[in-house]
Design an enzyme around this catalytic site. Structure first.
Site, PDB file in Angstrom:
ATOM      1  N   SER A   1      31.623 127.442  24.082  1.00  0.00           N
ATOM      2  CA  SER A   1      32.145 127.927  25.349  1.00  0.00           C
ATOM      3  C   SER A   1      33.475 127.244  25.650  1.00  0.00           C
ATOM      4  CB  SER A   1      31.108 127.701  26.453  1.00  0.00           C
ATOM      5  OG  SER A   1      31.457 128.430  27.605  1.00  0.00           O
TER       6      SER A   1
ATOM      7  N   ASP B   1      27.849 133.898  24.287  1.00  0.00           N
ATOM      8  CA  ASP B   1      28.083 132.469  24.441  1.00  0.00           C
ATOM      9  C   ASP B   1      27.026 131.691  23.664  1.00  0.00           C
ATOM     10  OD1 ASP B   1      28.404 129.869  25.328  1.00  0.00           O
ATOM     11  OD2 ASP B   1      29.155 130.521  27.276  1.00  0.00           O
TER      12      ASP B   1
END
Length: 1468
Positions: free
Chosen positions: A983, A1103
């Site tokens: 991320s 993610d």
């Protein structure tokens, strides 16, 4: 990123960054109107496109009608043309022009702004509306399967060798060192024995005097216990042998033994080859060098195979040696014994023997009558209790704390010059004879039956005749060495005497300089070994007692025969007197009497316990060439293997036929132990990656030892427990799709590294020196080149006859150093081929700014070492500020490369200097401390398995704390070798790997955060929320603008990012490809961004924090790692089409992935949000109306119950939370969490504030770690001591000793080429592009290089002159201070020393024809030839000196003319 946090922020109206709560309500009410509006827009666009196409078609039809009318008019006017036709050539010309005209029109329309401009504008508008835009696909990395030879064994037989001879060569290691004539003579004595099932090959009480090799069938070898039961040791199959090499020594020394407990019986019909050991006697009489070499090999096998297996892996130490041997007499004399004996008693175990009154002893010796007695003479202590706890050296008044000696010269103090009969007590730091007069005297007598008789005569003055003691020591050592009385004059000059106080260390374990043969005359010595038990290492680090050496016993023969370092530490247990002979003296005695090696070996064998003899029958010493299999899959597991040297690879074959690497094993690893214990079939095939040596431990022997010594079970449980714990820590994440080859449990610690240049332009020697410099900070390392090996072992060392010497010497160097660097030649020479055979890994070194094409030499390297792992190293000059680029082209051209490294080089590496200048330059560089943050140190840590990894977790805007932590890490002096992120951590980690400058990284991160706070850009990116709220176009643009079209392969530091693949429902690790795309995928939080579609396979990526919150073009994978589900759409991988989302859903802190990739020490920084675990217990059921009442009623107590989005978020992060707990509890990771919980996920406007919080916290955290002593494993794991200056041209401190070469003075023919001694590169000095390397007709040579630089650089002239002056001063000092050469110095050493002296003076001797150096062939056969060679060398040196003086004068005159010529030109 956290969906729950964003929803809560939306409900409370506290976003203040992208949109407000009122706007969200408006969107929810007007959703239907938005749908209608978009549908109307799409319908209008389609109608417009249809109308446009219809208009174009109608215009084309009208044009066609007009052409038809005009043609018909022309036809009617010209008459009937039906009979006419076009020629074929005209048709071809017509259609060709027509097609070219159309192509020209199309190509012109691509760049014109006139015709077709409106059409292009409409198509652009349609693509933008319908998202039909097609990205330009970047260059992809070709995924090529390794060649079949990489995973398959070599199945080739030798048809030219008879089976019986082949089995002899393969079964017994010593036969491999025989020359062909000697081996054929042994084959004449062989016999073939045919056995039926149940027949005995040999049984108890049969003479143990033969070597048995099974040609066909199977033989069972078992032992008989005292209770009559039997236990199988091993099953001998085709090609294996049944013999004990220890019995081999007994037979040759004249003490044949019998089988006492071992029996061999045929299981089935078998044919056995029998070779009597007496056959070796005939061979050894004619070839004493063969005898010495065989004894040395047997002793090496005893130390490296038997002791290694039984001690290191089975936990046996004292059980290997007999501790209760019968005392021997020191000397036997005739004469009456004084009957004034007050008492007769045994000597106390810890007390020293008393001193004899020599008055009565001399009288008894003079009388010449009496029974044989044994006399022990020593000195009593003045206060035994005061000296019992401290150690002393013999010659140093300030001994070392550990009591060890300082070296060979200071090991023992000379008694009195070279006189062997000097008084023992007339040495420094020892009390004189007068000190004994006031002490208590006694006599200790040893009778022939071993009992002691002690007579104490207090107050009597002693007068010791040391000549008698010296004579007794000489006689005792003569008998131990098997010499006759006539040979006493040979040994007498070398025998030395010493008196020892308690706890004096004679030699330490691992010391190769102080090896001697010690004979105990009085007192007791204790033999120790270091504690190898890993389970007790923290509790007991003291040495373990192995056995005692009593009077009349000898010790030190094993290290003397093997030529290796001592395997034991020897200390005096009490006051003792010893006689010893140094190593050099023993070798000189061996030259005159070679058979003393048998007596030394027999002395070692007598000390061994019966367990070692039984193990000698069962343990096998196996030598495997590259590609040979140790065992194959699905075979029965009846043994385990210990890797002594080399490298093994384990490969599993799946049912479909696909093969996969399971692991690799290096020196010291145990292979196949689990399958043997569990009695299951082999699950994999294990083969040799390079030439390897293994010890085979059969299952029967293992069970026999286990029953007799239960400590073996404890050792085995400890070993298997450590292996099981290691596999548990590395199991998670290693088998995920997309994981690279490095994710396999393959060790990254190498013992040997080969360095190969791609072209001649590569500065391989400076590169090797720089890597050597960095490796020296980690531990002992050795750099070897062809010239170094030739200077050490002779110029003909690479011939086939010297195979044993070379392999043994190289194996010894590898055992002594943690890593050995093999610098290859620039051509496919014998040394280069040897480097390929010895290497665990091959580093292919190239210049990053040059062509990536593969040369012929590089392809030959791949052909020679197909199974060896190869890694690419690209060099970049620091001065040009060049960044890595086009790495994919290098890797695609070399599919055999498994990993690559980018190395930034300082200016001195690319210097154009001669080889001598380079050596002298780095002799000064090696004195400095290496830069631990350089790329060379990073490469050194990777090769030795000490890499430091940095893992950055996800957390949205809180990721700004990563920048502050990076700055704190840099100030703490912690190097970063590998980076992984998820991320926002993927974004920050990619920035650091790209620039490695904290200022630049901070500026780029701040600019990106400012872009994320612009509301109008986010409003333009809104879309209909079916997959996500935003289209992700503007988000992609921000990441792409930050990184550009950079690939992960072009980053300075190895980098990976982790995403969640929603197509395959797993996490994916990205180590190559588009950087921005995979960073974007790792940030695709569900619900806000659509998943990124992986271009590789079309999988949808989210993610990565959903599964692991701590872990091409670069920006794509960064974008994929930031694909927040629901906010940004999943990113589609451009390789396979998989959809990628934020990696935080699977692993928000992928420290386990970093560990699997090879990092030994990891720093993990977590900035993710923490869930509230203090929830309300509402019972068995829950009413939503009750929750609504509790929420709106201010007079009731609040309740904490998760809502539907919160439950979905917690479900998404289940895997991530579990993975995070494993990381926190691991021992390889330092988990750090800054205090950033008060900042929201989308608070990008607080970048500087969050960064400062991370910096302050990180600085304090690392300061506290330093105070607690825990920071050392990150920034002080290497040796902080200043490096010592070593001579890299020779290895005099510790080398392999070939007894046959030294003792027997074998005729060694070698070429003395003076040109070879001036540089380490035999082809040329410096680069091949220099004029001096190509001009072979130049007769003039540089002498002392007075004012001239070999690099032809005008800027270096002054420095060269200063360097020459310093060298001349050093040479003058060294020649004045150097002692005269000993008469026993080897002739080869003299020649090398003289030629090296000429080399340092810069003299290169060439003949008058200019054809190079004159080669003279010499043969060492005797003292006369030595004198002749000495005279020739002296004459040659005088001639060279005279010629050098002439050339110096001539050069000076030419230099003056050259310097004056420019001035004359300027004047003219």
């Amino acid at each position: 990123m956290d969906v729950l946090e964003m929803l809560r922020a939306s409900a409370s109206g506290s976003y203040n960054t992208i949109f407000s709560d009122a706007w969200c309500q408006y969107v929810s009410k007007q959703i239907t109107a938005t749908v209608y509006m978009y549908c109307a827009l799409v319908m209008m666009s389609l109608l417009f496109i249809a109308w446009f196409l219809y208009f174009k078609r109608m215009a084309r039809l009208r044009l066609r009608d007009e052409l038809a009318r005009s043609i018909s008019t022309a036809t009617n006017s010209s008459g009937d043309l039906r009979g006419l036709r076009f020629r074929k050539r005209d048709k071809m010309l017509f259609y060709g022009r027509r097609m070219l005209r159309k192509v020209k029109n199309v190509s012109g329309q691509m760049y014109s702004s006139g015709k077709g401009y409106k059409r292009r504008a409409v198509m652009r508008f349609a693509r933008r509306i319908l998202q039909l835009r097609r990205d330009n696909m970047p260059l992809e990395m070709r995924t090529v399967e390794p060649p079949a030879e990489y995973l398959e064994e070599t199945i080739e037989g030798s048809d030219r060798v008879p089976p019986d001879a082949l089995y002899m060569l393969q079964s017994i290691r010593i036969f491999g060192h025989f020359e062909k004539p000697v081996f054929l003579r042994l084959c004449k004595h062989t016999q073939l024995l045919e056995l039926m099932a149940g027949d005995y090959l040999f049984k108890i009480t049969d003479p143990d005097d033969s070597v048995y090799i099974v040609q066909s069938g199977m033989i069972n070898v078992y032992i008989s216990n005292a209770d009559g039961s039997t236990l199988s040791l091993k099953t001998v199959r085709k090609g294996e042998s049944v013999t004990s090499l220890l019995s081999f020594i007994d037979v040759l020394s004249g003490n044949p033994s019998y089988y006492k407990t071992v029996t061999a019986k045929a299981i089935e019909k078998s044919v056995v080859i029998r070779l009597p050991m007496q056959a070796f006697e005939e061979v050894f009489q004619d070839n004493p060098d063969v005898m010495i070499r065989v004894i040395q090999v047997i002793m090496i096998r005893l130390q490296r195979v038997l002791f290694t297996a039984l001690r290191n892996y089975l936990g046996l130490n004292a059980e290997l040696v007999q501790n209760h041997m019968r005392y021997k007499s020191v000397s036997t004399m005739s004469g009456p014994i004084n009957s004034q004996t007050s008492q007769s008693s045994r000597q106390a175990p810890n007390g020293p023997p008393m001193v004899i009154n020599q008055l009565n002893l001399m009288q008894s010796a003079a009388s010449g009558t009496g029974s044989g007695v044994s006399v022990t003479v020593t000195r009593p202590p003045s206060s035994p209790s005061r000296h019992s706890r401290e150690e002393h050296t013999l010659s140093d008044p300030n001994p070392n704390p550990d009591g060890s000696f300082h070296g060979t010269t200071n090991l023992f103090t000379e008694v009195h010059g070279d006189a062997p009969n000097a008084d023992l007590f007339q040495q420094q730091q020892q009390p004189s004879v007068g000190n004994l007069s006031t002490r208590r005297s006694s006599i200790t007598l040893m009778t022939p039956d071993g009992s002691h008789s002690c007579v104490q005569t207090p107050g009597v003055t002693t007068s010791i005749d040391m000549r008698l003691v010296q004579s007794s020591a000489v006689d005792s050592l003569r008998k131990e060495l098997g010499l006759s009385e006539e040979d006493s004059h040979i040994i007498e000059p070398f025998v030395e005497l010493r008196e020892l106080e308690p706890n004096v260390t004679l030699i330490t374990e691992g010391n190769a300089d102080d090896v001697c043969v010690w004979f105990v005359m009085t007192g007791t010595l204790a033999v120790y070994q270091s504690n190898q038990d890993a389970t007790r290492a923290k509790q007991d680090k003291s040495d373990m007692l192995i056995h005692f050496v009593h009077p009349g016993e000898i010790v030190g023969g094993l290290a003397m025969l093997t030529g290796e370092a001592s395997a034991y530490t020897i200390r005096s247990r009490s006051y003792a007197r010893i006689a010893f002979i140094r190593r050099a003296a023993i070798y000189q005695i061996m030259r005159q009497r070679p058979r003393i090696v048998l007596d030394l070996g027999n002395g070692v064998v007598r000390r061994l316990s019966p367990l070692v003899r039984q193990c000698d029958y069962a343990l096998d010493w196996i030598f495997l060439e590259s590609g040979r299999a140790v065992y194959r899959q699905d075979e029965s597991s009846d043994s385990t293997y210990i890797v002594l040297s080399g490298r093994m690879r384990s490969v599993i074959t799946h049912p479909g036929g696909k093969k996969e690497i399971v692991g690799e094993y290096g020196k010291g690893d145990l292979v196949g132990i689990v399958e043997m214990i569990t009695e299951t079939s082999r699950t994999t095939t294990v083969m040799a990656v390079r030439d390897s040596e293994l010890a085979k431990l059969p299952e029967g022997l293992f069970n026999a030892i286990k029953l007799r010594y239960p400590i073996v079970v404890t050792k085995l449980i400890s070993f298997l427990s450590h292996r099981f714990l290691g596999s548990m820590q590395t199991r998670s994440g290693s088998g995920a799709p997309g994981a690279p080859v490095e994710a396999n449990p393959v060790t990254h610690k190498y013992s040997t590294v080969a360095l190969v240049p791609i072209t001649d332009e590569v500065p391989l020697t400076p590169f090797t020196y720089e890597l050597y410099h960095s490796l020296c900070a980690i531990g002992p390392v050795l750099r070897l080149t062809s010239d170094v090996v030739r200077k050490q072992l002779g110029s003909n060392i690479f011939e086939a006859a010297n195979e044993y010497r070379l392999t043994s010497w190289l194996a010894q160097q590898e055992d002594r150093n943690i890593i050995t660097l093999y610098q290859c030649d620039s051509s496919l020479s014998a040394w280069t081929q040897r480097c390929m055979r010895q290497a665990d890994v091959i580093l292919i070194v190239g210049l990053g700014d040059r062509s990536h094409l593969v040369g012929k030499f590089e392809r030959e390297i791949d052909r020679l070492a197909m199974r060896t792992q190869k890694e690419l190293v690209l060099l970049y000059p620091e001065a040009t500020n060049a960044k890595p680029a086009n790495t994919l082209s290098w890797l695609n051209a070399r599919p055999w490369v498994t990993k690559h490294h980018h190395v930034l080089c300082v200016k001195r590496i690319f210097t154009r200097k001669s080889q001598y200048r380079i050596n002298d330059l780095y002799s000064r560089v090696l004195l400095s401390e290496p830069n631990m943050h350089s790329d060379f140190s990073r490469l050194a840590r990777w090769l030795t398995g000490n890499s430091i990894g940095l893992v950055l977790g996800g957390g949205g805007a809180r990721g700004a704390a990563h920048i502050g932590m990076l700055k704190a890490i840099q100030e703490a002096g912690i190097p970063v070798d590998m980076v992984g992120g998820v991320s926002i951590g993927a974004l920050m980690g990619a920035l650091w790997c790209s620039d490695r400058n904290i200022t630049t990284v901070t500026q780029k991160a701040r600019e990106w955060s400012k872009k994320m706070t612009k509301w109008f850009l986010q409003l333009l990116d809104l879309t209909y929320p079916i997959t996500s709220m935003f289209s992700g176009r503007e988000f992609n643009k921000t990441i792409h603008d930050t990184f550009g079209d950079v690939s992960i392969e072009d980053l300075w530091i190895p980098y990976f990012t982790l995403t969640t693949d929603i197509t395959a429902s797993c996490h994916r690790i990205h180590t190559n490809g588009s950087l921005w795309r995979y960073v974007r995928s790792s940030m695709s939080l569900s619900g806000y961004m659509p998943p990124l579609c992986d271009p590789k396979d079309g999988h949808l990526l989210l993610d990565g924090g959903y599964v692991n919150n701590l872990p091409g073009h670069l920006w794509r994978y960064c974008r994929a790692s930031m694909s927040i589900a629901g906010v940004f759409p999943p990113f589609c991988d451009y390789r396979d089409g998989h959809l990628l989302l934020d990696g935080c859903y699977t692993n928000n802190v992928p420290a386990d992935v970093m560990h699997n990739l090879g990092a030994a020490h990891i720093i993990a920084i977590d900035v993710g949000s923490q869930d509230d675990t203090d929830l309300t217990n509402y019972g068995d059921d829950l009413s939503g109306w009750w929750l609504l009442y509790k929420k709106w009623n201010p007079f009731t107590s609040p309740v904490k119950v998760p809502d539907l989005p919160d439950i979905q978020s917690r479900l998404a992060y289940v895997s991530c939370v579990r993975q995070l707990e494993e990381v926190k509890n691991s021992d390889y990771c330092e988990y750090i969490r800054p205090p950033i919980d008060k900042y929201k996920t989308l608070a990008f406007g607080s970048f500087d504030e969050i960064r400062d919080v991370g910096y302050v916290f990180g600085k304090n955290y690392f300061e506290n770690m330093a105070k607690a002593g825990r920071l050392g494993r990150f920034n002080q794991w290497f040796n902080k001591e200043p490096p010592k200056r070593v001579n890299h041209a020779s290895l005099n401190e510790y080398t392999f000793i070939d007894l046959a070469q030294i003792v027997c003075r074998l005729p060694e023919t070698y070429a003395v080429n003076t040109a070879e001694l001036f540089s380490e590169d035999e082809d040329c000095d410096g680069y091949i592009s220099e004029p001096t390397t190509l001009n072979t007709d130049r007769r003039r040579i540089q002498v002392s290089r007075a004012g001239n630089s070999l690099s032809f650089s005008e800027t270096e002239m002054d420095s060269d002159v200063e360097l020459d002056l310093k060298l001349e001063r050093k040479m003058d000092k060294s020649t004045q201070s150097s002692p005269p050469t000993s008469s026993r110095t080897d002739m080869r050493g003299k020649e090398e020393a003289k030629h090296m002296a000429n080399w340092h003076w810069g003299v290169k001797h060439k003949d008058e024809t200019g054809s190079g150096a004159t080669v003279a062939t010499h043969t060492q056969t005797g003292q006369e030839q030595e004198l002749q060679q000495q005279q020739k060398l002296q004459q040659l040196q005088q001639d060279q000196g005279a010629r050098a003086e002439q050339l110096v004068d001539k050069d000076k005159e030419e230099d003056k003319e050259n310097r004056s010529s420019p001035n004359n030109e300027t004047k003219n």
